[in-house]
Motif scaffolding. Structure first.
Motif, PDB file in Angstrom:
ATOM      1  N   SER A 390      41.478  41.176  73.782  1.00  0.00           N
ATOM      2  CA  SER A 390      40.409  41.838  74.521  1.00  0.00           C
ATOM      3  C   SER A 390      39.182  40.952  74.618  1.00  0.00           C
ATOM      4  CB  SER A 390      40.038  43.160  73.853  1.00  0.00           C
ATOM      5  OG  SER A 390      39.334  42.927  72.651  1.00  0.00           O
ATOM      6  N   CYS A 391      38.289  41.370  75.499  1.00  0.00           N
ATOM      7  CA  CYS A 391      37.026  40.660  75.684  1.00  0.00           C
ATOM      8  C   CYS A 391      35.930  41.722  75.707  1.00  0.00           C
ATOM      9  CB  CYS A 391      37.057  39.881  76.989  1.00  0.00           C
ATOM     10  SG  CYS A 391      35.555  38.964  77.316  1.00  0.00           S
ATOM     11  N   PHE A 392      35.234  41.885  74.597  1.00  0.00           N
ATOM     12  CA  PHE A 392      34.207  42.911  74.529  1.00  0.00           C
ATOM     13  C   PHE A 392      33.091  42.461  73.601  1.00  0.00           C
ATOM     14  CE2 PHE A 392      35.885  43.767  70.439  1.00  0.00           C
ATOM     15  CZ  PHE A 392      34.979  44.571  69.770  1.00  0.00           C
ATOM     16  N   GLY A 393      31.990  43.166  73.690  1.00  0.00           N
ATOM     17  CA  GLY A 393      30.869  42.906  72.806  1.00  0.00           C
ATOM     18  C   GLY A 393      29.989  44.130  72.731  1.00  0.00           C
ATOM     19  N   ALA A 394      28.947  44.054  71.933  1.00  0.00           N
ATOM     20  CA  ALA A 394      28.006  45.166  71.832  1.00  0.00           C
ATOM     21  C   ALA A 394      27.258  45.330  73.144  1.00  0.00           C
ATOM     22  CB  ALA A 394      27.015  44.905  70.696  1.00  0.00           C
ATOM     23  N   ASN A 395      27.040  46.560  73.537  1.00  0.00           N
ATOM     24  CA  ASN A 395      26.249  46.842  74.725  1.00  0.00           C
ATOM     25  C   ASN A 395      24.765  46.780  74.345  1.00  0.00           C
ATOM     26  OD1 ASN A 395      25.050  47.785  77.052  1.00  0.00           O
ATOM     27  ND2 ASN A 395      25.830  49.869  76.860  1.00  0.00           N
ATOM     28  N   TYR A 396      24.268  45.563  74.233  1.00  0.00           N
ATOM     29  CA  TYR A 396      22.883  45.403  73.810  1.00  0.00           C
ATOM     30  C   TYR A 396      21.895  45.761  74.914  1.00  0.00           C
ATOM     31  CZ  TYR A 396      23.508  40.706  75.948  1.00  0.00           C
ATOM     32  OH  TYR A 396      23.780  39.653  76.788  1.00  0.00           O
ATOM     33  N   VAL A 397      22.341  45.885  76.156  1.00  0.00           N
ATOM     34  CA  VAL A 397      21.428  46.239  77.241  1.00  0.00           C
ATOM     35  C   VAL A 397      20.959  47.684  77.096  1.00  0.00           C
ATOM     36  CG1 VAL A 397      21.197  46.519  79.733  1.00  0.00           C
ATOM     37  CG2 VAL A 397      22.420  44.543  78.818  1.00  0.00           C
ATOM     38  N   SER A 398      21.905  48.593  76.885  1.00  0.00           N
ATOM     39  CA  SER A 398      21.553  50.003  76.685  1.00  0.00           C
ATOM     40  C   SER A 398      21.399  50.351  75.217  1.00  0.00           C
ATOM     41  CB  SER A 398      22.634  50.909  77.299  1.00  0.00           C
ATOM     42  OG  SER A 398      22.803  50.645  78.666  1.00  0.00           O
ATOM     43  N   GLY A 399      21.930  49.492  74.335  1.00  0.00           N
ATOM     44  CA  GLY A 399      21.899  49.791  72.916  1.00  0.00           C
ATOM     45  C   GLY A 399      22.813  50.936  72.546  1.00  0.00           C
ATOM     46  N   ILE A 400      23.867  51.138  73.360  1.00  0.00           N
ATOM     47  CA  ILE A 400      24.804  52.246  73.159  1.00  0.00           C
ATOM     48  C   ILE A 400      26.229  51.726  73.290  1.00  0.00           C
ATOM     49  CG2 ILE A 400      25.617  54.463  74.051  1.00  0.00           C
ATOM     50  CD1 ILE A 400      22.831  54.891  75.217  1.00  0.00           C
ATOM     51  N   GLY A 401      27.021  51.854  72.243  1.00  0.00           N
ATOM     52  CA  GLY A 401      28.449  51.561  72.347  1.00  0.00           C
ATOM     53  C   GLY A 401      28.765  50.116  72.671  1.00  0.00           C
ATOM     54  N   VAL A 402      29.928  49.932  73.299  1.00  0.00           N
ATOM     55  CA  VAL A 402      30.404  48.592  73.609  1.00  0.00           C
ATOM     56  C   VAL A 402      30.416  48.376  75.117  1.00  0.00           C
ATOM     57  CG1 VAL A 402      31.809  48.331  71.542  1.00  0.00           C
ATOM     58  CG2 VAL A 402      32.810  49.384  73.583  1.00  0.00           C
ATOM     59  N   VAL A 403      30.432  47.105  75.491  1.00  0.00           N
ATOM     60  CA  VAL A 403      30.643  46.720  76.878  1.00  0.00           C
ATOM     61  C   VAL A 403      32.014  46.065  76.943  1.00  0.00           C
ATOM     62  CG1 VAL A 403      29.332  44.590  76.484  1.00  0.00           C
ATOM     63  CG2 VAL A 403      29.814  45.328  78.818  1.00  0.00           C
ATOM     64  N   ASP A 404      32.906  46.670  77.737  1.00  0.00           N
ATOM     65  CA  ASP A 404      34.287  46.193  77.822  1.00  0.00           C
ATOM     66  C   ASP A 404      34.489  45.178  78.937  1.00  0.00           C
ATOM     67  OD1 ASP A 404      34.835  49.489  77.134  1.00  0.00           O
ATOM     68  OD2 ASP A 404      35.690  47.960  75.828  1.00  0.00           O
ATOM     69  N   PHE A 405      33.422  44.915  79.710  1.00  0.00           N
ATOM     70  CA  PHE A 405      33.563  44.030  80.862  1.00  0.00           C
ATOM     71  C   PHE A 405      34.762  44.446  81.722  1.00  0.00           C
ATOM     72  CE2 PHE A 405      31.197  41.332  77.832  1.00  0.00           C
ATOM     73  CZ  PHE A 405      30.059  41.118  78.592  1.00  0.00           C
ATOM     74  N   VAL A 406      34.809  45.744  82.061  1.00  0.00           N
ATOM     75  CA  VAL A 406      35.843  46.308  82.930  1.00  0.00           C
ATOM     76  C   VAL A 406      37.235  45.919  82.456  1.00  0.00           C
ATOM     77  CG1 VAL A 406      36.455  46.824  85.305  1.00  0.00           C
ATOM     78  CG2 VAL A 406      34.223  45.914  84.811  1.00  0.00           C
ATOM     79  N   SER A 407      37.585  46.361  81.305  1.00  0.00           N
ATOM     80  CA  SER A 407      38.894  46.076  80.704  1.00  0.00           C
ATOM     81  C   SER A 407      39.144  44.581  80.595  1.00  0.00           C
ATOM     82  CB  SER A 407      40.040  46.773  81.452  1.00  0.00           C
ATOM     83  OG  SER A 407      40.272  46.232  82.731  1.00  0.00           O
ATOM     84  N   GLY A 408      38.094  43.810  80.340  1.00  0.00           N
ATOM     85  CA  GLY A 408      38.237  42.361  80.228  1.00  0.00           C
ATOM     86  C   GLY A 408      39.215  41.973  79.134  1.00  0.00           C
ATOM     87  N   LEU A 409      40.163  41.131  79.494  1.00  0.00           N
ATOM     88  CA  LEU A 409      41.156  40.679  78.525  1.00  0.00           C
ATOM     89  C   LEU A 409      41.857  39.429  79.036  1.00  0.00           C
ATOM     90  CD1 LEU A 409      44.271  41.482  79.673  1.00  0.00           C
ATOM     91  CD2 LEU A 409      43.458  43.767  79.146  1.00  0.00           C
ATOM     92  N   THR A 410      42.561  38.781  78.127  1.00  0.00           N
ATOM     93  CA  THR A 410      43.473  37.698  78.470  1.00  0.00           C
ATOM     94  C   THR A 410      44.869  38.142  78.087  1.00  0.00           C
ATOM     95  OG1 THR A 410      41.747  36.068  77.978  1.00  0.00           O
ATOM     96  CG2 THR A 410      43.999  35.252  78.171  1.00  0.00           C
ATOM     97  N   GLY A 411      45.787  38.161  79.054  1.00  0.00           N
ATOM     98  CA  GLY A 411      47.132  38.654  78.810  1.00  0.00           C
ATOM     99  C   GLY A 411      48.183  37.619  79.132  1.00  0.00           C
ATOM    100  N   TYR A 412      49.192  37.506  78.263  1.00  0.00           N
ATOM    101  CA  TYR A 412      50.251  36.510  78.409  1.00  0.00           C
ATOM    102  C   TYR A 412      51.600  37.184  78.604  1.00  0.00           C
ATOM    103  CZ  TYR A 412      46.767  33.218  76.706  1.00  0.00           C
ATOM    104  OH  TYR A 412      45.631  32.463  76.575  1.00  0.00           O
ATOM    105  N   ASP A 413      52.322  36.759  79.621  1.00  0.00           N
ATOM    106  CA  ASP A 413      53.700  37.185  79.849  1.00  0.00           C
ATOM    107  C   ASP A 413      54.604  36.052  79.366  1.00  0.00           C
ATOM    108  OD1 ASP A 413      56.222  37.848  80.769  1.00  0.00           O
ATOM    109  OD2 ASP A 413      55.540  38.472  82.760  1.00  0.00           O
ATOM    110  N   LEU A 414      55.089  36.164  78.148  1.00  0.00           N
ATOM    111  CA  LEU A 414      55.854  35.063  77.554  1.00  0.00           C
ATOM    112  C   LEU A 414      57.296  35.029  78.041  1.00  0.00           C
ATOM    113  CD1 LEU A 414      54.564  35.196  73.863  1.00  0.00           C
ATOM    114  CD2 LEU A 414      53.652  33.920  75.819  1.00  0.00           C
ATOM    115  N   ALA A 415      57.757  36.096  78.669  1.00  0.00           N
ATOM    116  CA  ALA A 415      59.121  36.118  79.176  1.00  0.00           C
ATOM    117  C   ALA A 415      59.238  35.312  80.470  1.00  0.00           C
ATOM    118  CB  ALA A 415      59.581  37.553  79.414  1.00  0.00           C
ATOM    119  N   ARG A 416      58.326  35.536  81.396  1.00  0.00           N
ATOM    120  CA  ARG A 416      58.366  34.844  82.690  1.00  0.00           C
ATOM    121  C   ARG A 416      57.437  33.643  82.741  1.00  0.00           C
ATOM    122  NH1 ARG A 416      57.041  38.296  87.518  1.00  0.00           N
ATOM    123  NH2 ARG A 416      55.168  38.697  86.268  1.00  0.00           N
TER     124      ARG A 416
END
Length: 454
Positions: A390-416
């Motif tokens: 995943s790619c996330f961090g603290a939501n320091y702008v609002s000071g509430i919860g986390v910022v997920d950067f719209v489901s930000g992630l790095t995903g690997y398909d090791l089969a194909r």
């Protein structure tokens, strides 16, 4: 013994937690707000101090952030790695690495590495009201999973299960993790690299999200509208998703709009292991946000809590320019940030008679934010074939919860072969803004059609 069996046995022997839901005792609940934070994380650091004690998290933007710009800044840009893990020393740290991380090091021994930084517990302190609600949820008999964990009932405005007793409860904590109440709006880029190392034409998108669970309540906990800006052939295409709390009573609502057909259609296939077409099939729909969807095809077992080296405070990853993050076989390790944290481990095993590309999955949930920070999937032959970070961090702008950067992630398909970087914000035109609220009609199929002309 294969890796997934070894991991399961090791963690089970260490923590021996029941896989069945159980009532939180008054003695356990009494720890919430004292030795445990109201949302369930341990307040103290670990024995050697490599995981610090919680002191309130990050609630203010770093110097240089321009209010309202939507341009995030890495608050730890000046830090240097404490050490790196690669093929030469992976055995030394194996007990702290997920099986997926070890597999990537094994597969690319000359190029893949993990840069480990100082650990920071940045998740912002909850408001007094939400903290109190989280504590109340722990012993409230009305706040519960229903239909063998598939649905959720009676929980509002706080962490549902700060002391989870089942894998389903932990996964619901992830689904309902605290984010900006009004949601976000932004512009980002999705990247796909094929098995030959070629970067496909990037998908530039606009996105709007909201999290009704934390505000108005209702039947749905998360809604998202994604609109493609480029490439030109796909410009104007849209996907609208509503995720329900009572999955035992309601289906996920999914709509798509195609500029070629100029009509909105229901898209019930946007779920489970249906490949996400704009991402080259590297990601499944139930891998968005690391996991989203109905939990009816797998049995979810709470294995236990463990100290592990995982992606964390990954602003550098989310904000990296495209040419800096893309590698031939995997994302550039130079833009990764890994830290040692306590995570809950959930093992998901495909139920008899159910169909899915994965036979087993492991999820690693950050104890502070309840965000899934890493996962891996095993195919029907028992081999790792999916690895997600995943790619996330603290939501320091609002000071509430986390910022997920719209489901930000790095995903690997090791089969194909091939991988995807979801939601990169390194382009100069990118932005990502917390909002107080959206117009009432934003998340409706009718409005999607009305705005669907190129």
């Amino acid at each position: 013994m294969n890796k997934k069996t070894a991991l399961s046995l090791t963690l089970l022997s260490c923590f021996a937690l029941s896989s069945h839901a159980a009532t939180v005792s008054p003695q356990e609940a009494g720890k919430l707000g004292t030795s445990l934070l109201p949302w369930g994380a341990e307040k103290a650091g670990n024995a050697d101090g490599s995981i610090p004690a919680y002191t309130g998290g990050m609630t203010k933007p770093p110097a240089g952030y321009v209010e309202g710009s939507g341009k995030w800044i890495d608050p730890f840009a000046d830090e240097k790695p404490l050490y790196s893990i690669d093929s030469k020393n992976v055995a030394q740290y194996a007990d702290k690495l997920t099986a997926g991380t070890q597999e990537l090091i094994r597969r690319w021994p000359d190029t893949f590495r993990v840069d480990v930084y100082q650990s920071h517990r940045t998740y912002p302190q909850m408001s007094a009201e939400r903290a109190a609600t989280s504590i109340k949820n722990a012993t409230d008999p009305e706040c519960k999973t229903v239909a063998d964990g598939v649905g959720l009932a009676g929980c509002v405005g706080g962490v549902p299960f700060p002391i989870p007793k089942s894998g389903y409860e932990a996964m619901w904590n992830h689904l309902l993790r605290e984010r900006n109440p009004g949601g976000f709006e932004g512009r980002g880029t999705n990247l796909v690299v094929d098995s030959a190392g070629n970067l496909a034409t990037p998908q530039v998108f606009n996105v709007s999200t909201d999290s009704p669970f934390w505000t108005s309540g209702g039947d749905y906990y998360y809604r998202t509208l994604t609109s493609t800006l480029s490439p030109a052939r796909d410009s104007g295409n849209k996907i609208l998703l509503w995720y329900p709390l009572r999955y035992d009573q309601k289906d996920q609502r999914s709509w798509s709009y195609s500029t070629g057909q100029r009509r909105v259609r229901l898209a019930p296939e946007f779920s489970y292991d249906t490949p996400v077409t704009p991402l080259g099939g590297v990601l499944y729909f139930d891998e968005a946000n690391m996991f989203n969807g109905r939990m009816d095809r797998f049995d979810y077992k709470l294995v236990g809590k463990k100290e592990m080296i995982v992606p964390y405070n990954a602003y550098k990853t989310a904000l990296a320019p495209i040419d800096k993050i893309i590698g031939k076989k995997h994302a550039n390790p130079d833009v990764g940030r890994w830290e040692l944290h306590r995570v809950w481990v959930v093992e998901a095993t495909l139920k008899n008679g159910m169909r899915h590309a994965a036979s087993k999955r492991y999820y690693y949930l950050d104890e502070d934010s309840w965000s899934i920070v890493a996962s891996e999937g095993y195919d029907q032959a028992g081999k790792i074939f999916r690895v997600l970070f995943s790619c996330f961090g603290a939501n320091y702008v609002s000071g509430i919860g986390v910022v997920d950067f719209v489901s930000g992630l790095t995903g690997y398909d090791l089969a194909r072969g091939g991988y995807t970087v979801v939601a990169n914000f390194g382009d100069p035109k990118s932005y990502y803004k917390p909002v107080a609220s959206h117009p009432a009609n934003v998340f409706t199929p009718e409005a999607m059609a009305g705005r669907g002309v190129r």
